[in-house]
Design a protein around this motif. Sequence first.
Motif, PDB file in Angstrom:
ATOM      1  N   ALA A  59       0.846  -1.196   0.000  1.00 26.75           N
ATOM      2  CA  ALA A  59       0.000   0.000   0.000  1.00 26.75           C
ATOM      3  C   ALA A  59       0.878   1.241   0.000  1.00 26.75           C
ATOM      4  CB  ALA A  59      -0.908  -0.006   1.226  1.00 26.75           C
ATOM      5  N   ILE A  60       0.394   2.281  -0.640  1.00 29.21           N
ATOM      6  CA  ILE A  60       1.114   3.553  -0.677  1.00 29.21           C
ATOM      7  C   ILE A  60       0.441   4.479   0.321  1.00 29.21           C
ATOM      8  CG2 ILE A  60       1.800   5.517  -2.099  1.00 29.21           C
ATOM      9  CD1 ILE A  60       1.512   3.639  -4.544  1.00 29.21           C
ATOM     10  N   PRO A  61       1.200   5.021   1.273  1.00 25.41           N
ATOM     11  CA  PRO A  61       0.602   5.929   2.258  1.00 25.41           C
ATOM     12  C   PRO A  61      -0.074   7.117   1.572  1.00 25.41           C
ATOM     13  CG  PRO A  61       2.849   5.371   2.871  1.00 25.41           C
ATOM     14  CD  PRO A  61       2.632   4.843   1.485  1.00 25.41           C
ATOM     15  N   GLY A  62      -1.191   7.553   2.145  1.00 25.22           N
ATOM     16  CA  GLY A  62      -1.966   8.641   1.574  1.00 25.22           C
ATOM     17  C   GLY A  62      -1.171   9.908   1.322  1.00 25.22           C
ATOM     18  N   ASN A  63      -0.304  10.263   2.272  1.00 28.77           N
ATOM     19  CA  ASN A  63       0.467  11.502   2.090  1.00 28.77           C
ATOM     20  C   ASN A  63       1.400  11.394   0.886  1.00 28.77           C
ATOM     21  OD1 ASN A  63       2.102   9.658   3.462  1.00 28.77           O
ATOM     22  ND2 ASN A  63       3.209  11.247   4.561  1.00 28.77           N
ATOM     23  N   GLU A  64       1.916  10.195   0.604  1.00 32.22           N
ATOM     24  CA  GLU A  64       2.768  10.007  -0.568  1.00 32.22           C
ATOM     25  C   GLU A  64       1.951  10.140  -1.853  1.00 32.22           C
ATOM     26  OE1 GLU A  64       5.531   6.515  -2.494  1.00 32.22           O
ATOM     27  OE2 GLU A  64       5.422   6.646  -0.308  1.00 32.22           O
ATOM     28  N   PHE A  66      -0.780  11.942  -2.266  1.00 28.23           N
ATOM     29  CA  PHE A  66      -1.088  13.357  -2.459  1.00 28.23           C
ATOM     30  C   PHE A  66       0.137  14.151  -2.884  1.00 28.23           C
ATOM     31  CE2 PHE A  66      -4.735  12.213   0.295  1.00 28.23           C
ATOM     32  CZ  PHE A  66      -5.736  12.541  -0.614  1.00 28.23           C
ATOM     33  N   ASP A  67       1.317  13.795  -2.367  1.00 23.74           N
ATOM     34  CA  ASP A  67       2.555  14.455  -2.810  1.00 23.74           C
ATOM     35  C   ASP A  67       2.766  14.251  -4.306  1.00 23.74           C
ATOM     36  OD1 ASP A  67       3.107  15.401  -0.279  1.00 23.74           O
ATOM     37  OD2 ASP A  67       4.593  13.835   0.191  1.00 23.74           O
ATOM     38  N   ARG A  68       2.536  13.029  -4.775  1.00 22.68           N
ATOM     39  CA  ARG A  68       2.690  12.732  -6.201  1.00 22.68           C
ATOM     40  C   ARG A  68       1.698  13.540  -7.041  1.00 22.68           C
ATOM     41  NH1 ARG A  68       3.257   6.127  -6.516  1.00 22.68           N
ATOM     42  NH2 ARG A  68       5.070   5.934  -5.153  1.00 22.68           N
ATOM     43  N   ILE A  69       0.479  13.643  -6.548  1.00 20.13           N
ATOM     44  CA  ILE A  69      -0.539  14.416  -7.277  1.00 20.13           C
ATOM     45  C   ILE A  69      -0.122  15.864  -7.373  1.00 20.13           C
ATOM     46  CG2 ILE A  69      -2.912  15.289  -7.169  1.00 20.13           C
ATOM     47  CD1 ILE A  69      -3.648  12.522  -5.901  1.00 20.13           C
ATOM     48  N   TRP A  70       0.316  16.449  -6.253  1.00 17.86           N
ATOM     49  CA  TRP A  70       0.728  17.858  -6.261  1.00 17.86           C
ATOM     50  C   TRP A  70       1.919  18.076  -7.183  1.00 17.86           C
ATOM     51  CZ3 TRP A  70      -2.398  21.464  -5.238  1.00 17.86           C
ATOM     52  CH2 TRP A  70      -3.373  21.307  -4.275  1.00 17.86           C
ATOM     53  N   GLN A  71       2.840  17.114  -7.221  1.00 20.69           N
ATOM     54  CA  GLN A  71       4.001  17.240  -8.116  1.00 20.69           C
ATOM     55  C   GLN A  71       3.564  17.289  -9.575  1.00 20.69           C
ATOM     56  OE1 GLN A  71       6.658  14.033  -7.112  1.00 20.69           O
ATOM     57  NE2 GLN A  71       7.243  14.943  -5.158  1.00 20.69           N
ATOM     58  N   ARG A  72       2.568  16.507  -9.931  1.00 17.45           N
ATOM     59  CA  ARG A  72       2.070  16.508 -11.312  1.00 17.45           C
ATOM     60  C   ARG A  72       1.478  17.845 -11.682  1.00 17.45           C
ATOM     61  NH1 ARG A  72      -0.871  10.619 -11.998  1.00 17.45           N
ATOM     62  NH2 ARG A  72       1.040   9.406 -11.780  1.00 17.45           N
TER      63      ARG A  72
END
Length: 75
Positions: A59-64, A66-72
Amino acid sequence: MNSKKMIEEITALPVEERVMIVDSLLRSLNQPESEIDKKWIATARQRLMEMRAGSVGAAIPGNEVFDRIWQRFQE
């Protein structure tokens, strides 16, 4: 029982039980009625069953996530 004591007891519960309590409280405030809500609920339940069965990779932690989404969005 007062609210403060109840919150203290709830926060001492395992995370899965706290999630069920939060879900119940949110449903009491905003009853899911639409087809979209029903589909999201079905998807969430299916993913939970897959996680519990071990059929999903790590599983990928939620904060990770969201970090990926913001980076995009920042690119």
